[in-house]
Design an enzyme around this catalytic site. Structure first.
Site, PDB file in Angstrom:
ATOM      1  CB  SER A  54       2.738   1.715   6.435  1.00 51.37           C
ATOM      2  OG  SER A  54       1.465   1.350   6.818  1.00 51.37           O
ATOM      3  CG  HIS A  76      -0.562   0.301   2.492  1.00 53.09           C
ATOM      4  ND1 HIS A  76      -0.259  -0.675   3.416  1.00 53.09           N
ATOM      5  CD2 HIS A  76      -0.339   1.473   3.125  1.00 53.09           C
ATOM      6  CE1 HIS A  76       0.123  -0.107   4.547  1.00 53.09           C
ATOM      7  NE2 HIS A  76       0.094   1.197   4.395  1.00 53.09           N
ATOM      8  CG  ASP A 121       0.340  -4.068   2.788  1.00 52.42           C
ATOM      9  OD1 ASP A 121       0.881  -3.555   1.798  1.00 52.42           O
ATOM     10  OD2 ASP A 121      -0.456  -3.451   3.527  1.00 52.42           O
TER      11      ASP A 121
HETATM   12  N1  ARG Z   1      -4.629   0.414   7.512  1.00 53.90           N
HETATM   13  C1  ARG Z   1      -3.323   0.397   6.927  1.00 53.90           C
HETATM   14  C2  ARG Z   1      -2.676   1.772   7.031  1.00 53.90           C
HETATM   15  O1  ARG Z   1      -3.154   2.612   7.733  1.00 53.90           O
HETATM   16  C3  ARG Z   1      -3.369  -0.097   5.517  1.00 53.90           C
HETATM   17  C4  ARG Z   1      -3.984   0.833   4.569  1.00 53.90           C
HETATM   18  C5  ARG Z   1      -3.987   0.415   3.129  1.00 53.90           C
HETATM   19  N2  ARG Z   1      -5.001  -0.556   2.828  1.00 53.90           N
HETATM   20  C6  ARG Z   1      -6.278  -0.288   2.505  1.00 53.90           C
HETATM   21  N3  ARG Z   1      -7.082  -1.275   2.342  1.00 53.90           N
HETATM   22  N4  ARG Z   1      -6.762   0.919   2.350  1.00 53.90           N
HETATM   23  O2  ARG Z   1      -2.082   2.349   6.195  1.00 53.90           O
HETATM   24  N1  GLU Z   2      -1.137   1.218   7.625  1.00 54.89           N
HETATM   25  C1  GLU Z   2      -0.543   2.258   8.408  1.00 54.89           C
HETATM   26  C2  GLU Z   2       0.415   3.148   7.606  1.00 54.89           C
HETATM   27  O1  GLU Z   2       0.209   3.382   6.444  1.00 54.89           O
HETATM   28  C3  GLU Z   2       0.122   1.665   9.571  1.00 54.89           C
HETATM   29  C4  GLU Z   2      -0.906   1.161  10.444  1.00 54.89           C
HETATM   30  C5  GLU Z   2      -1.151   2.032  11.611  1.00 54.89           C
HETATM   31  O2  GLU Z   2      -1.693   3.128  11.484  1.00 54.89           O
HETATM   32  O3  GLU Z   2      -0.736   1.561  12.673  1.00 54.89           O
HETATM   33  O4  GLU Z   2       1.344   3.705   8.117  1.00 54.89           O
END
Ligand code: ARG
Ligand code: GLU
Length: 726
Positions: free
Chosen positions: A661, A85, A221
């Site tokens: 991330s 991502h 990921d």
């Molecule tokens: N929750 C994770 C973060 O904050 C992954 C985000 C990307 N994935 C998604 N399905 N939008 O970045």
């Molecule tokens: N998916 C998040 C990012 O893009 C990390 C997950 C979180 O927020 O802990 O940094």
């Protein structure tokens, strides 16, 4: 035995010790506050192994990837791993319906096949330094708030300039503990970063937004890039003569895996947290800001999802936009839920009560801290509607809002150039203008590559109506009186007219307009309805929101600084960690399962079997690629097999947030065992309050990565350049 125990207890009391699990610690200060505890928890290395200025240390293998993620070096040829991502918009940039790398994945089978990414950078930290004294030089209590902040800014500029004089480094200087401390960071930025590989989205984004922010998780990921440098191993713009960068340090990759209770450490760039805010801040978020923003984004997503499901081209065009909208949307929902279950507001209030007792128990303390909380209360009441209006305006004009209006705004810098030339009576600088025009034209090309007008029209109608219904009249921009007068309040008609009359609805007309732009074009631009719409919101923002917002922000900063130092005095035997501010931090903890709710306990790891369990061709997020099914069917796991399957993800108690991330997840020996990518649903309120029982970071197991590269992608040559510990 008793005596030893007693002795230990006294020691524990005397030494400033950090709390386990919670905290994002400053690498330079681990030696002082954390290393003993880390070693007690199983860590085998020293503080200097993690951060050292003179010797190569683990920090030299960690980078900021792009603008908001972390990445790490895993070979001596500049090979880097981060999340799928995090590389997503680059993968999308190279994708088309013919070469759909989002769907099919991409693997360069040699260095020649790697793909160039204009604008993508990675940033290494060379060293950091506490510069609090220099920043505060000359600042006195007698000075006004404004004068203080002016002098601080002046000092900061001077320190930064001096720090990187005669070098190619960049200086970053940031406040910590709400301005009670300042650190300087000296960075080296590389600009030639090429895409090496990415699995198909059905692996890299497996579970999609359905599983996002959730455990159990099965997302592969990751994506891989390579950093290039000039012949002297120095940063350089892209050139075909550049060579793979040789880093000072890269991580060894461990195949040993993890077990419950194992030490883990996350080393990366957490973006922002708000652990020390007063209860009023929680109230503002949970009662006003989060619910309203959730509503706006629910509507945006409904529209995007409908169009994306109907057309494969639109699905690609809006893939990254959709993910961006959805990610915070879902986090806000989880955050509200988590804070409620934790009873966070009440907890803060209990804390504030005892804080106040302490603060008022002593006259000299009462003088400085006595009114802190009542001042906060007043300020938050005043601030909340402004914060909401500001966020709402951003949802309309910046954060994937009305696209045609933000496109029109791309011409603002050009207009500004002509206006200032007109004002000063000197002809506008020709060179500046032509380079600006080139820049705008390439932005316009990029814009239309991922633009589908029916979506924009529908979103425009929705957003304009929601703003009207949700934001008090004092914050209504004048475009609404025009809608009233000219269109009898009919937003549909207004939007219809907007798209009919604006030149910004069509790529060729915009490009020609930019090309031929001259002083005479200014009035045409001003009259364009898309430009008018954008400016209507911006003028409202500048006239009604910004000034007041800035003043309240200044007041809030002052309270935050005082409250932070007050809390540190109030709990003087506790070691505090500073809130995240997108600087390099260490979080450490252990691999741990958790109880999610009554009668539900989650294991600490997932496997390939779980991917097959989720497989469902009818659900877009759960379609498993045929090749992966085949590997599973044939149990073709190679050396990555563990108990008849392949490990996929695991959870631990590391305190992480957005920005983490792609961060390396390390074992007790400092070897790479995973790549951080998310947090589990029950714990996403950890940006505001951490709960060690339920807050878990989610990591991709590095063995799944190796398995995919080797068995799925057939890009095993990449493994040869890694340092793999079996
Ligand atoms: N929750 C994770 C973060 O904050 C992954 C985000 C990307 N994935 C998604 N399905 N939008 O970045
Ligand atoms: N998916 C998040 C990012 O893009 C990390 C997950 C979180 O927020 O802990 O940094």
């Amino acid at each position: 035995m008793r005596r030893i125990l007693f002795g230990l207890m006294v020691l524990a009391f005397l030494l400033p010790q950090a709390k386990a699990d919670e905290g994002m610690w400053i690498p330079m200060l681990l030696k002082k506050y954390n290393i003993e505890q880390m070693q007690e928890m199983g860590f085998k290395l020293t503080a200097e192994d993690i951060y050292s200025v003179n010797e190569a240390s683990l920090k030299d293998a960690v980078v900021i990837f792009g603008g908001g993620c972390t990445g790490e070096l895993i070979s001596d040829k500049g090979l880097l791993i981060t999340n799928h991502h995090c590389g997503y918009s680059k993968i999308q940039y190279h994708s088309s319906v013919e070469h759909d790398y989002l769907t099919n994945g991409f693997w360069a089978m040699s260095q020649e096949e790697e793909l160039v990414n204009p604008g993508l950078t990675v940033t290494f930290l060379k060293r950091m330094e506490d510069v609090t004294e220099q920043v505060m030089h000359g600042v006195t209590d007698e000075m006004s708030e404004l004068d203080q902040s002016k002098l601080i800014q002046k000092n900061i500029s001077a320190i930064k300039k001096d720090a990187v004089k005669d070098t190619h480094y960049q200086a970053v200087l940031k406040p910590f503990f709400n301005g009670n401390q300042y650190f300087l960071f000296i960075n080296e930025v590389f600009k030639d970063v090429r895409l090496v590989g990415a699995p198909p989205s059905a692996i890299g984004k497996f579970g999609g937004d359905t599983d996002n922010w959730m455990w159990p998780r099965h997302t592969g990921d990751f994506s891989m890039f390579r950093i290039y440098a000039d012949k002297n191993n120095q940063p350089a713009e892209y050139s075909k003569d550049n060579v793979p960068y040789q880093p000072q340090k890269h991580f060894s990759v461990s195949m040993k895996g993890v077990e419950e209770g194992d030490f883990t450490m996350v080393f990366g760039y957490p973006g922002s947290t708000y652990e020390y805010v007063p209860s009023y801040h929680l109230k503002m978020l949970t009662e006003t800001v989060n619910p309203k923003l959730i509503d706006v984004r629910t509507e945006k997503l409904n529209i995007l999802n409908r169009y994306q499901a109907a057309d494969p081209k639109v699905r690609i065009q809006y893939a990254a936009k959709n993910a961006r909208i959805s990610n915070s949307w879902k986090r806000w929902i989880g955050e509200n839920r988590g804070l409620e279950i934790l009873d966070a507001f009440a907890k803060k209030q209990v804390y504030e009560k005892s804080f106040n007792q302490w603060a008022t128990a002593d006259e000299s303390r009462a003088e400085i801290y006595g009114n802190l909380l009542s001042n906060y209360k007043k300020l938050y009441e005043e601030y909340t509607p402004y914060r909401l209006a500001k966020d709402y305006i951003l949802e309309i004009s910046y954060r994937n809002g009305i696209e045609i209006a933000s496109l029109a705004n791309k011409l603002s810098p050009l207009a500004t150039l002509y206006y200032s030339a007109k004002d000063s009576g000197i002809e506008a600088d020709k060179e500046k203008i032509s380079s600006l025009k080139e820049q705008i034209k390439s932005d316009v090309e990029l814009f239309f590559k991922d633009y589908y007008q029916p979506i924009d029209k529908e979103i425009s109608v929705k957003l304009l109506a929601m703003y009207l219904a949700n934001i008090p009249e004092e914050f209504h921009p004048d475009i609404y009186s025009k809608i009233d007068k000219k269109f009898k309040g009919d937003i549909n008609k207004y939007v219809e007219n907007l798209f009919n009359k604006s030149i910004f609805d069509n790529k060729e007309s915009v490009l020609t307009f930019v090309d031929e732009f001259s002083e005479k074009s200014l009035s045409k631009l001003e009259k364009d309805p898309a430009y008018e719409l954008y400016n209507s919101f911006m003028n409202l923002y500048n006239d009604k929101v910004s000034v007041k917002d800035k003043a309240m922000q200044l007041e809030l900063n002052k309270l935050n600084k005082a409250y932070m130092s007050a809390q540190m005095a109030f709990e003087s035997d506790k070691v505090f960690y500073p809130d995240a501010n997108f600087t390099l931090r260490v979080a450490y903890g252990k691999v741990a399962s958790y109880k999610a709710r009554d009668a539900v306990r989650y294991e600490y790891y997932t496997t390939l079997d779980g991917i097959m369990e989720k497989d469902n061709p009818d659900i877009y997020d759960y379609r498993v690629p045929e090749k992966l099914k085949e590997l599973h069917r044939n149990k073709d796991f190679g050396k990555y097999e563990v108990n008849g399957t392949v490990p996929v993800c695991f959870i631990a108690t590391n305190h992480t947030t957005g920005g983490n991330s792609g961060s390396p997840v390390l074992n007790a020996e400092g070897q790479l065992i995973g790549v951080n990518f998310d947090r589990a649903w029950e714990g996403v309120m950890s940006d505001l309050m951490f709960n060690p029982d339920q807050c878990r970071n989610i990591s991709l197991d590095i063995r799944y990565v190796l398995f995919l590269i080797d068995k799925f992608a057939g890009a095993g040559y990449l493994l040869d350049e890694m340092t793999i510990v079996e």
